[in-house]
Design a protein around this motif. Structure first.
Motif, PDB file in Angstrom:
ATOM      1  N   GLN A 151      72.085 -15.389 -42.986  1.00 48.76           N
ATOM      2  CA  GLN A 151      70.642 -15.599 -42.904  1.00 48.76           C
ATOM      3  C   GLN A 151      70.290 -16.520 -41.738  1.00 48.76           C
ATOM      4  OE1 GLN A 151      68.842 -13.729 -45.148  1.00 48.76           O
ATOM      5  NE2 GLN A 151      70.920 -13.053 -45.708  1.00 48.76           N
ATOM      6  N   SER A 152      69.128 -16.295 -41.139  1.00 42.56           N
ATOM      7  CA  SER A 152      68.660 -17.155 -40.050  1.00 42.56           C
ATOM      8  C   SER A 152      68.441 -18.571 -40.562  1.00 42.56           C
ATOM      9  CB  SER A 152      67.356 -16.608 -39.472  1.00 42.56           C
ATOM     10  OG  SER A 152      67.552 -15.312 -38.940  1.00 42.56           O
ATOM     11  N   PHE A 153      68.679 -19.535 -39.679  1.00 45.78           N
ATOM     12  CA  PHE A 153      68.456 -20.931 -40.055  1.00 45.78           C
ATOM     13  C   PHE A 153      66.953 -21.189 -40.141  1.00 45.78           C
ATOM     14  CE2 PHE A 153      67.803 -25.433 -39.285  1.00 45.78           C
ATOM     15  CZ  PHE A 153      68.722 -26.005 -40.155  1.00 45.78           C
ATOM     16  N   VAL A 154      66.530 -21.683 -41.298  1.00 44.04           N
ATOM     17  CA  VAL A 154      65.126 -22.020 -41.522  1.00 44.04           C
ATOM     18  C   VAL A 154      65.060 -23.374 -42.215  1.00 44.04           C
ATOM     19  CG1 VAL A 154      64.357 -19.614 -41.675  1.00 44.04           C
ATOM     20  CG2 VAL A 154      65.078 -20.819 -43.757  1.00 44.04           C
ATOM     21  N   ALA A 155      63.885 -23.985 -42.219  1.00 45.12           N
ATOM     22  CA  ALA A 155      63.676 -25.232 -42.940  1.00 45.12           C
ATOM     23  C   ALA A 155      63.892 -24.997 -44.434  1.00 45.12           C
ATOM     24  CB  ALA A 155      62.272 -25.757 -42.673  1.00 45.12           C
ATOM     25  N   PRO A 156      64.122 -26.046 -45.221  1.00 44.81           N
ATOM     26  CA  PRO A 156      64.374 -25.875 -46.653  1.00 44.81           C
ATOM     27  C   PRO A 156      63.289 -25.065 -47.357  1.00 44.81           C
ATOM     28  CG  PRO A 156      64.826 -28.130 -46.001  1.00 44.81           C
ATOM     29  CD  PRO A 156      64.202 -27.471 -44.812  1.00 44.81           C
ATOM     30  N   LEU A 157      63.730 -24.207 -48.260  1.00 40.30           N
ATOM     31  CA  LEU A 157      62.816 -23.422 -49.082  1.00 40.30           C
ATOM     32  C   LEU A 157      62.536 -24.119 -50.404  1.00 40.30           C
ATOM     33  CD1 LEU A 157      64.505 -19.932 -48.480  1.00 40.30           C
ATOM     34  CD2 LEU A 157      62.556 -20.935 -47.262  1.00 40.30           C
ATOM     35  N   PHE A 158      63.000 -25.363 -50.525  1.00 37.68           N
ATOM     36  CA  PHE A 158      62.854 -26.133 -51.757  1.00 37.68           C
ATOM     37  C   PHE A 158      62.138 -27.440 -51.456  1.00 37.68           C
ATOM     38  CE2 PHE A 158      66.901 -27.003 -49.732  1.00 37.68           C
ATOM     39  CZ  PHE A 158      66.978 -28.385 -49.702  1.00 37.68           C
ATOM     40  N   GLY A 159      61.505 -28.001 -52.471  1.00 36.45           N
ATOM     41  CA  GLY A 159      60.815 -29.274 -52.320  1.00 36.45           C
ATOM     42  C   GLY A 159      61.280 -30.321 -53.306  1.00 36.45           C
ATOM     43  N   GLU A 160      62.324 -29.986 -54.068  1.00 38.18           N
ATOM     44  CA  GLU A 160      62.869 -30.906 -55.067  1.00 38.18           C
ATOM     45  C   GLU A 160      64.365 -31.081 -54.826  1.00 38.18           C
ATOM     46  OE1 GLU A 160      61.013 -30.215 -59.205  1.00 38.18           O
ATOM     47  OE2 GLU A 160      61.099 -28.212 -58.294  1.00 38.18           O
TER      48      GLU A 160
END
Length: 301
Positions: A151-160
């Motif tokens: 998968q492409s590097f992206v910012a976190p998909l989580f906030g916890e």
């Protein structure tokens, strides 16, 4: 270089000190955990920056993403790493009339002390040369895992912060040195959690399902991509309750405990992969992605 530690200063004084430094526009570098073992994930946070920094942990490059008041990068320590101090170097980009600067730190890495054990599994899982149809299936599994982890590097998909996928007895921790049927040797790159067949397994954090598949050794498998180069894996399920491409939230049902694939009995094998390294999930659970770091370092005057 000044080092501030929660073990040495009251939390309130530390927080006031960090706020004062941030107010002065001085970048702050923090590391979690403060003392690590080979195979641990490591979270690097830099506060007080508006431009994306670059850096390394040992020889591993860091990929930073924006967070409140700065940037973070998540990476891992190889299991074969020799204990000792690992250098951390972060380059702060030039801004205006200010030249680039470096933030330097050290991470103490201690001996892991991994246990050894002997396990008994079906002989088909330890043969030196599998049958052609089995070999073909294993190659297909390998290709499927490679695609899922691409998968492409992206910012976190989580906030916890991360949570256990289920609460039960740990039957095998990360790093176990194993001998199967007295012959085949390997190392365990996950955490085995006990459970009766059919009991629920939940997502450790928010993300996107990138595998929902029956594999030869891993059995029924779910992989979740969390962004930031981070994935969690759930092996040996008796049932899968999510489809590939689905968005899941922390605590959402993914499937049920089972005994599919190469197992000695029903359980959940929970794996964590960061920057192409399988790392210790128990350490991931201790990382604070949202709050104040335990140790902070600042650049030289």
């Amino acid at each position: 270089m000044h080092i501030y530690s929660l073990r040495r200063l009251p939390f309130l004084l530390l927080a006031l000190g960090l706020s004062a430094l941030a107010a002065e526009g001085r970048p702050l570098l923090s590391l979690q955990p403060t003392i690590a073992r080979p195979g641990d994930p490591v979270l690097i946070t830099v506060r007080g920056l508006s431009e994306v920094p670059t850096g390394t942990l040992g020889e591993r490059p860091l990929r930073f993403y924006p967070v409140r008041e700065g940037f973070q990068a998540l990476t891992g320590l190889p299991v074969e790493l020799t204990p000792g101090q690992v250098a951390v170097k972060v380059t702060v980009p030039a801004t205006g009339s200010a030249a680039p600067r470096e933030l330097l730190g050290k991470l103490d890495v201690v001996a892991p002390g991994w246990p050894s054990r002997t396990l008994k599994v079906a002989n088909k899982f330890v043969v030196k040369k599998p049958a052609p149809q089995v070999q073909a299936r294993m190659e297909a599994d390998k290709a499927a895992f490679a695609a899922a982890f691409a998968q492409s590097f992206v910012a976190p998909l989580f906030g916890e912060n991360f949570a256990w996928p289920r609460q039960d007895r740990i039957t095998a921790p990360y790093g176990d040195l194993r001998t199967f049927n007295g012959k085949k040797q390997s190392q365990h790159f996950g955490t085995d959690i006990d459970g009766d067949p059919g009991t629920p397994v939940y997502a450790a954090n928010a993300g996107t399902v990138v595998m929902s598949r029956d594999n030869y050794a891993a059995g029924n498998t779910v992989l979740v991509h969390h962004g930031a180069g981070l994935y969690t894996a759930y092996f040996h399920l008796s049932a899968i309750d999510v489809r590939e491409g689905a968005r899941v939230e922390r605590g959402q049902l993914l499937g049920k405990v089972g005994g599919t694939g190469r197992v000695t009995g029903p359980h959940l094998h929970w794996g964590v992969k960061v920057d192409d390294l399988w790392v210790d999930g128990e350490t991931l659970l201790k990382l604070d992605f949202t709050g104040a770091p335990a140790v902070t370092q600042r650049d030289k005057e």
